[in-house]
Enzyme design. Structure first.
Site, mmCIF file in Angstrom:
data_model
loop_
_atom_site.group_PDB
_atom_site.id
_atom_site.type_symbol
_atom_site.label_atom_id
_atom_site.label_comp_id
_atom_site.label_asym_id
_atom_site.label_seq_id
_atom_site.Cartn_x
_atom_site.Cartn_y
_atom_site.Cartn_z
ATOM 1 N N ASP A 1 -2.915 5.066 -11.840
ATOM 2 C CA ASP A 1 -3.190 5.923 -10.743
ATOM 3 C C ASP A 1 -3.961 7.234 -10.785
ATOM 4 O O ASP A 1 -4.845 7.541 -9.919
ATOM 5 C CB ASP A 1 -1.852 6.359 -9.934
ATOM 6 C CG ASP A 1 -1.779 6.742 -8.743
ATOM 7 O OD1 ASP A 1 -2.367 6.158 -7.536
ATOM 8 O OD2 ASP A 1 -1.400 7.797 -8.426
ATOM 9 N N ARG B 1 5.419 9.809 1.317
ATOM 10 C CA ARG B 1 4.918 11.132 1.447
ATOM 11 C C ARG B 1 5.124 11.716 2.645
ATOM 12 O O ARG B 1 4.904 11.004 3.795
ATOM 13 C CB ARG B 1 3.625 11.291 0.752
ATOM 14 C CG ARG B 1 3.470 11.062 -0.716
ATOM 15 C CD ARG B 1 2.077 11.191 -1.127
ATOM 16 N NE ARG B 1 1.222 10.475 -0.576
ATOM 17 C CZ ARG B 1 0.299 10.675 0.388
ATOM 18 N NH1 ARG B 1 0.120 11.972 0.731
ATOM 19 N NH2 ARG B 1 -0.727 9.842 0.846
ATOM 20 N N LYS C 1 2.532 13.210 -7.014
ATOM 21 C CA LYS C 1 1.473 13.908 -6.270
ATOM 22 C C LYS C 1 1.324 15.270 -6.450
ATOM 23 O O LYS C 1 0.317 15.791 -6.386
ATOM 24 C CB LYS C 1 1.475 13.108 -5.015
ATOM 25 C CG LYS C 1 1.494 11.729 -4.906
ATOM 26 C CD LYS C 1 -0.162 11.216 -5.556
ATOM 27 C CE LYS C 1 -0.104 9.929 -5.500
ATOM 28 N NZ LYS C 1 -1.295 9.273 -6.295
ATOM 29 N N HIS D 1 -8.235 10.013 -8.807
ATOM 30 C CA HIS D 1 -7.234 9.232 -7.955
ATOM 31 C C HIS D 1 -7.837 7.767 -8.311
ATOM 32 O O HIS D 1 -8.204 7.231 -7.399
ATOM 33 C CB HIS D 1 -6.872 9.552 -6.684
ATOM 34 C CG HIS D 1 -5.720 8.611 -5.983
ATOM 35 N ND1 HIS D 1 -5.706 8.306 -4.714
ATOM 36 C CD2 HIS D 1 -4.702 8.224 -6.477
ATOM 37 C CE1 HIS D 1 -4.596 7.791 -4.254
ATOM 38 N NE2 HIS D 1 -3.777 7.503 -5.676
ATOM 39 N N SER E 1 -3.371 4.275 -1.558
ATOM 40 C CA SER E 1 -2.124 3.619 -1.808
ATOM 41 C C SER E 1 -2.361 2.510 -0.928
ATOM 42 O O SER E 1 -2.765 2.375 0.484
ATOM 43 C CB SER E 1 -1.050 4.457 -1.425
ATOM 44 O OG SER E 1 0.018 3.772 -1.561
ATOM 45 N N ARG F 1 8.596 0.575 -3.843
ATOM 46 C CA ARG F 1 8.142 0.978 -5.095
ATOM 47 C C ARG F 1 8.752 0.856 -6.216
ATOM 48 O O ARG F 1 10.060 0.739 -6.257
ATOM 49 C CB ARG F 1 7.998 2.660 -4.947
ATOM 50 C CG ARG F 1 6.804 3.084 -3.930
ATOM 51 C CD ARG F 1 5.405 2.967 -4.460
ATOM 52 N NE ARG F 1 4.613 3.435 -3.322
ATOM 53 C CZ ARG F 1 3.189 3.477 -3.670
ATOM 54 N NH1 ARG F 1 2.643 3.026 -4.962
ATOM 55 N NH2 ARG F 1 2.442 4.063 -2.710
ATOM 56 N N LYS G 1 -5.281 -0.862 -6.123
ATOM 57 C CA LYS G 1 -5.496 -0.037 -7.358
ATOM 58 C C LYS G 1 -4.805 -0.647 -8.451
ATOM 59 O O LYS G 1 -5.223 -0.840 -9.464
ATOM 60 C CB LYS G 1 -5.489 1.349 -7.091
ATOM 61 C CG LYS G 1 -6.303 2.378 -6.352
ATOM 62 C CD LYS G 1 -6.354 3.555 -6.745
ATOM 63 C CE LYS G 1 -4.787 4.383 -6.848
ATOM 64 N NZ LYS G 1 -4.331 3.998 -5.485
ATOM 65 N N THR G 2 -3.456 -0.620 -8.347
ATOM 66 C CA THR G 2 -2.709 -1.047 -9.222
ATOM 67 C C THR G 2 -2.654 -2.630 -9.442
ATOM 68 O O THR G 2 -2.514 -3.249 -10.534
ATOM 69 C CB THR G 2 -1.081 -0.847 -8.962
ATOM 70 O OG1 THR G 2 -0.734 0.535 -8.598
ATOM 71 C CG2 THR G 2 0.017 -1.389 -9.691
#
Length: 525
Positions: free
Chosen positions: A252, A55, A196, A215, A233, A316, A237-238
């Site tokens: 997410d 990003r 996003k 989030h 990120s 990713r 989390k994932t």
């Protein structure tokens, strides 16, 4: 309005071909013919996003308008741009797309259709249309016949802004126009900008309906118990939500209504640096035909090397949630039983796990502390201490205090336990200490979710003011209190106080916060 009339109404002229809601097979075929990337040995389609591999926060803008001006938390994150400037860029964008193919995906954001938003995605690239096809919620049979978009997203990576004409900071831009119900993206091929920016819109819309946008990832156990995982990120989390013993709701973005939680997406966008089948089997097995890979290094035979970060650390994989075995395909669950706040602490001083009170939960939610990891944003080469309100400040257009108050209200009316989990370093700061083993983090998270930490003995940390369990199944007792992992006790408390000062300094920016919440933060010793 039919599709042709819709495009004409937006100002599109001379479009070459329009491809609407193509199948995965067809999108991959078009992407190959267009030379947008290549198939890998796993069957996934891999693209290189070029200059922008993450990003670009300084290139994100929100169009200012009297109807929304007082709602937005304007500042370094939410930067205003005039309607006139938006129109100037938009006209040039439309001119650029003349005589080009358009790939269109009509779908939804929000698994609970009472609160979902219909979105029309218009892509220059077939690969990015594959991404949105897999990441967002696909329409059911018959829904396309009556589809009316509430928001439109136009992504054209080949169109680059002119900084002198367009008054942007670079060739890349992401502009959210809430009043016009449109997002335009150009100059960047990084697909994360699309998801996003849509999340940012939902973060504006949902609170007005009494729903807390989050989030976070979410999963559910056999008894229907729901766990939420908040974190920036790269904090896990994932990885942690993709638990083979639990069902994944989403990885997410979620909403929390009075009836429970729901996924905003229909897919996952997993970070894959150093991915292995042994440590993350569910993500590994999800990388197959239909998955979009970004910036993965492959050999001449198409074999992926997830340990090679020559392009970026921010490798990713985008795939639909049904690529995860036993996922909750309807994307909904009841109100959460457990909330996990994840922080990758580069100081190496936070406890591996700590229990939080309601006020501490609001404090740490507003703080959103972590160490930003390499690759997630351009220019980040090693972990940097950062505070991101609500664990997602770049996507939160409203005042963080508003979101925190909603969280407090949700905690009050539900039987939920909140924990702070450090997925970062122990025994010293980054470069000296060692990152906490994933197996230990998994064991601590599992114990928290299963209620195994409710009745154990706790001790209060003298600086961070949180409760540390003295024991946890399958975790050595000596690592639970971080001070015991440092060779120099005095140095530990010096570094802990340094981080505490940063917490308190950061929290000064929040106004209209009760003393109970302010006092829930660290104590300088």
């Amino acid at each position: 309005m039919d599709l042709k009339g819709f495009l004409e109404n937006l100002g599109f002229v001379g479009v070459k071909n329009i491809y609407r809601n193509l199948s995965v097979n067809k999108l991959v075929e078009h992407a190959i013919i267009n030379g947008e990337g290549r198939l890998t040995s796993s069957g996934a389609f891999n693209i290189n996003t070029g200059k922008y591999t993450g990003r670009s926060p300084e290139d994100r803008f929100i169009v200012d308008h009297p109807d929304i001006h007082d709602d937005i938390n304007w500042g370094k994150i939410n930067v205003p741009v005039s309607q006139e400037n938006f129109e100037r860029i938009y006209e040039r964008l439309l001119a650029y797309l003349e005589n080009k193919n358009l790939y269109i995906f009509d779908g939804f954001v929000g698994a609970d259709r009472r609160y979902s938003m219909s979105v029309r995605f218009i892509n220059e690239l077939a690969a990015q249309n594959l991404f949105v096809h897999q990441l967002f919620i696909r329409p059911k049979e018959g829904e396309l016949n009556s589809f009316e978009p509430e928001f439109t997203v136009i992504a054209a990576p080949g169109f680059k802004a002119n900084t002198s004409i367009d008054k942007t900071n670079s060739e890349a831009f992401v502009i959210i126009n809430i009043k016009k119900r449109m997002i335009i993206i150009g100059g960047t091929c990084y697909s994360g900008e699309i998801k996003k920016s849509v999340f940012s819109v939902m973060n504006y819309i949902l609170p007005k309906k009494g729903i807390l946008p989050m989030h976070c990832s979410a999963n559910v156990g056999e008894e229907g118990d729901v766990a939420l995982f908040f974190g920036l990120s790269g904090t896990g989390k994932t990885t942690l939500s993709a638990d083979p013993n639990r069902r994944l709701i989403g990885d997410d973005e979620h909403g929390w209504s009075n009836d429970g939680i729901f996924n905003l997406e229909g897919g996952c966008y997993a970070k894959c640096i150093n991915l292995s089948k042994e440590s993350e089997p569910q993500i590994w097995n999800a990388i197959k035909f239909g998955t979009l890979l970004e910036n993965v290094v492959c050999d001449d035979n198409g074999y992926e090397d997830y340990g090679d970060a020559r392009y970026t650390e921010n490798i990713r994989a985008g795939y639909p949630v049904d690529y995860i075995p036993n996922a909750v395909l309807e994307g909904v669950g009841r109100e959460p039983n457990t909330i996990i706040f994840l922080a990758a602490d580069a100081f190496g001083v936070l406890p591996p796990i700590a229990k939080l009170t309601r006020e501490q939960a609001m404090y740490h939610f507003m703080s959103g502390y972590t160490s930003k990891l390499a690759g997630t944003e351009r220019g980040i080469k090693e972990p940097q201490v950062t505070f991101s309100a609500c664990f997602g400040e770049p996507f939160m257009p409203l005042d963080p205090v508003l979101y925190a108050k909603m969280l407090g209200e949700k905690i009050d009316r539900s039987d939920v336990s909140v924990y702070l989990v450090n997925t970062g370093w122990l025994g010293g700061p980054y470069g000296v200490g060692k990152r906490i083993e994933l197996s230990y983090t998994r064991a601590m998270v599992t114990a928290a979710i299963n209620g195994q930490l409710k009745d154990v003995a706790y001790e209060k940390h003298p600086v961070f003011n949180v409760l540390i369990p003295k024991s946890c199944p399958l975790v050595p007792d000596e690592i639970l209190n971080p001070v015991s992992t440092w060779k120099d006790r005095n140095l530990y408390f010096k570094k802990a106080n340094e981080l505490a000062i940063k917490f308190n300094k950061n929290f000064e920016k929040f106004k209209n916060v009760s003393d109970n919440i302010k006092s829930a933060g660290p104590i300088i010793s």
